[in-house]
Design an enzyme around this catalytic site. Structure first.
Site, short mmCIF file in Angstrom:
data_model
loop_
_atom_site.label_atom_id
_atom_site.label_comp_id
_atom_site.label_asym_id
_atom_site.label_seq_id
_atom_site.Cartn_x
_atom_site.Cartn_y
_atom_site.Cartn_z
N ASN A 102 14.00 -4.60 -16.16
CA ASN A 102 13.04 -3.95 -15.18
C ASN A 102 12.16 -5.26 -14.96
OD1 ASN A 102 10.83 -2.92 -13.85
ND2 ASN A 102 10.13 -2.13 -15.79
N GLY A 103 12.09 -5.76 -14.00
CA GLY A 103 11.35 -7.02 -13.60
C GLY A 103 11.87 -7.72 -12.38
N LYS A 495 -0.89 9.52 2.58
CA LYS A 495 -0.04 10.94 2.24
C LYS A 495 1.00 11.23 2.83
CE LYS A 495 -0.71 10.21 -1.21
NZ LYS A 495 -1.51 9.68 -2.13
N GLU A 498 3.85 8.33 3.52
CA GLU A 498 4.86 7.94 2.34
C GLU A 498 5.63 9.06 2.17
OE1 GLU A 498 2.99 7.10 -1.44
OE2 GLU A 498 1.49 8.36 -1.18
#
Ligand code: M6R
Length: 618
Positions: A102-103, A495, A498
């Site tokens: 992860n990264g 809101k 998305e």
């Protein structure tokens, strides 16, 4: 972004890893994969799509479910499009090592070219496959064990990572490391089993004991033997601090709701109480917050407060600006962390920086904090996730205590962040004498009513659903608000965007005439927040302007309002409260509205496309 899980022990690893991935899917969900080691063979299954798609594959290939060691990954693509090949886990060229990551490895291209010159071939476009081959190359050239090879390889990379690596030739061992991306290790029964995950949710039913690796640490986990944690840069052994988890299984399940987002919207009355419990003491006429109390001189002597955050947390920061300036009369600047970190901002030792983050892992916010610290500012964190990187990186802070927020669209995080900011603003106002004791006391009494008022507002869900049905096919929407409710307009628009993918913009109501008014016609729904004391007459004039251009008006008003009711196409009433506290109420119908529209449009509410819950990359 991306979620990683792993298990090494005596149980079947498959259900632990696969169920863990489901809980981490909020971190990324464009592909998923799993590696199971059965004592002889490393079985790999991976696919573009969600963890449920991966399950379809593993169900067909029963053999792949066997093993007491496994690692898994759910991806949010950075390097390479989401497809089967780019999905994790990735094998090294020899097929002996396997990794989940992860990264981002920023210098992967340079390393890749070097490895290619040494005969390596690559199957995927990922930076992760480069990293696993770098580890393999180091292991070969240095003749060292896996842990050392991982450590040496990591000293060559630039970027962020949380990784879990397995080596077939060391089948009782998992190596994990972190820099900039979180990793938790669950310590199971008498050191006989260990769990690895991006957060503790995948192993909560197995153990309450966890070690959170710090940045720059590497852990060698040996089945039956235990864990050794070292610093990656200087090889120093570190005392691993085992923490008792407060998380419960119930908190991370849907509990009968169709979606996490809906559950989290409905949890707000309780979340707000949890946020102020033990801090707001109306009977004693005080607000107690250890992080502020212990550093009160920093706050009182501050030239200004700089708030850094991203997304919804940035919107909460904007509400904070109105609160601090209005109540405590301290100048405030609110900054997008991503801009702040790169624009060489002027920061001094007399600045107090407040960093707001639900996850406590947002890379840009973390970088902004480090920058502010390097310039000598006092940095205060407002985080939800206990023990998160931001919570640890800041000098002091206040948790929001909202409980786990799993839906990608932030809801209860927003209202609890505003609650914390209100408490700090009130506290400072009292200390600075900018608010009388009577006014202060009045605020505390009013704040105490908020959870019940939110509860009352949730009862209009049906009405909001009916409004949602009318506007669900809109292509564009405008959200307008003024003062404390301007940030709520921004949040309402975010809101909707998305989770329903409908284009929406938030504006200060008075700005409309400087451009956006050109957009208004009979097809434009305009959501206007027109609370009684929030520049009411001015907003009513703005509503008239929309009406005369045939726009559709959906107004959020204070109960008993008659004026706006006559002009608007729909009105939603909120209970009466102090104007400064109205964002805690006006935001609720807007959350519900976005939720219902997204459901009606058949969108994936909890996992909207292209997004992830915690944004640990730039
Ligand atoms: O975890 P953080 O609060 O730092 O996250 C910041 C944003 O990524 C987040 O608020 C995002 O905008 C949400 N998806 C909004 O609903």
């Amino acid at each position: 972004m991306c979620g990683i899980t792993g298990y090494i022990g005596y149980r079947d690893a498959y259900p632990i890893v696969i169920n863990g991935l489901k809980r981490l899917e909020y971190r990324g969900y464009d592909s998923a994969g799993i590696m199971m080691y059965d004592g002889d063979v490393m079985h790999l299954s991976k696919t573009k799509g969600k963890v449920s798609d991966l399950e379809v594959i593993t169900n067909k290939e029963e053999i792949r479910k066997e093993g007491r060691i496994g690692i898994g990954h759910t991806r949010w693509a950075t390097h390479g499009v989401p497809n089967d090949t780019n999905s994790h886990p990735h094998f090294s060229q020899s097929g002996n090592l396997v990794i989940v990551h992860n990264g981002i490895i920023e210098n992967y291209d340079t390393i890749k070219k070097e490895l290619i010159s040494r005969g390596y071939e690559f199957q995927s476009d990922t930076d992760t496959e480069v990293l696993v081959n770098l580890i393999e190359e180091v292991k070969k050239t240095e003749g060292c064990k896996l842990g050392k090879a991982v450590q040496l390889a990591l000293t060559q990379v630039i970027g962020a990572y949380a990784i879990a690596v397995f080596d077939k030739s060391k089948p009782n061992e998992l190596v994990v490391a972190r820099l900039g991306s979180p990793i938790a290790i669950g310590v199971g029964n008498e050191n006989k089993e260990f769990f690895v995950a991006s957060d503790a949710s995948p192993f909560i039913e197995y153990t309450k004991n966890a070690i959170y690796l710090e940045d720059g640490e590497l852990a060698i986990i040996k089945k039956d033997k235990g864990i050794k944690v070292r610093k990656i840069d200087n090889d120093k052994l570190v005392d691993a601090n085992i923490q008792e988890l407060q998380l419960s299984l119930e908190q991370i399940e849907k509990g009968g709701y169709d979606h996490f987002m809906l559950k989290e919207i409905y949890e707000q009355p309780k979340a707000i109480i949890d946020t102020y419990r033990g801090r707001m003491l109306p009977d004693e006429g005080i607000i107690k917050m250890a992080g502020v109390d212990d550093n009160i001189s920093k706050f009182l002597n501050a030239d200004r407060i700089i708030i850094v955050a991203c997304g919804t947390s940035w919107h909460a920061g904007l509400v904070g600006e109105y609160l601090f300036e209005d109540m405590a009369r301290i100048p405030v600047e609110v900054e997008y962390a991503s801009e702040f970190r790169y624009r060489n901002p002027i920061i001094t030792e007399k600045d107090v920086v407040i960093a707001i983050s639900q996850s406590g892992e947002t890379a840009d916010t973390l970088a902004a904090i480090k920058l502010a610290k390097s310039k000598g500012a006092f940095v205060f964190g407002v985080c939800n996730v206990v023990g998160s990187s931001i919570a640890r990186e800041t000098h002091a802070g206040a948790y929001t205590h909202a409980g786990p927020e799993i839906g990608v669209a932030s809801t209860k995080a927003f209202t609890t962040q505003i609650t914390v900011l209100s408490l700090i603003a009130l506290k400072l106002a009292k200390k600075r004498g900018t608010l009388s004791q009577t006014a202060f006391q009045q605020y505390l009494q009013t704040m105490q009513l908020i959870p019940n008022q939110v509860e009352q507002l949730l009862k209009i869900d049906k009405q909001v659903e009916e409004i949602a049905a009318v506007y669900k096919d809109a292509k564009n929407c405008l959200y307008l608000g003024r003062g404390f409710n301007f940030p709520v307009a921004l949040e309402g628009a975010l809101k909707l965007k998305e989770i329903s993918y409908i284009h929406a913009e938030g504006y200060p109501a008075a700005e409309m005439k400087h451009g956006p008014i050109a957009l208004i016609d009979e097809n434009m729904p305009v959501f206007v927040i027109a609370t009684k004391r929030g520049h009411y007459e001015k907003v009513v004039s703005n509503i008239q302007e929309i009406k005369s251009r045939s726009g559709k008006i959906i107004a959020i008003v204070t109960e008993g309002d008659e004026t706006v009711k006559e002009i608007a196409d729909h009105t939603i009433e909120i209970p009466e409260t102090e104007e400064a506290l109205t964002p805690l109420l006006t935001t609720i119908p807007l959350q519900l509205l976005s939720y219902h529209i997204a459901v009606m449009l058949g969108k994936n509410v909890d996992q909207p496309r292209n997004l992830a819950k915690s944004v640990t990359v730039e």
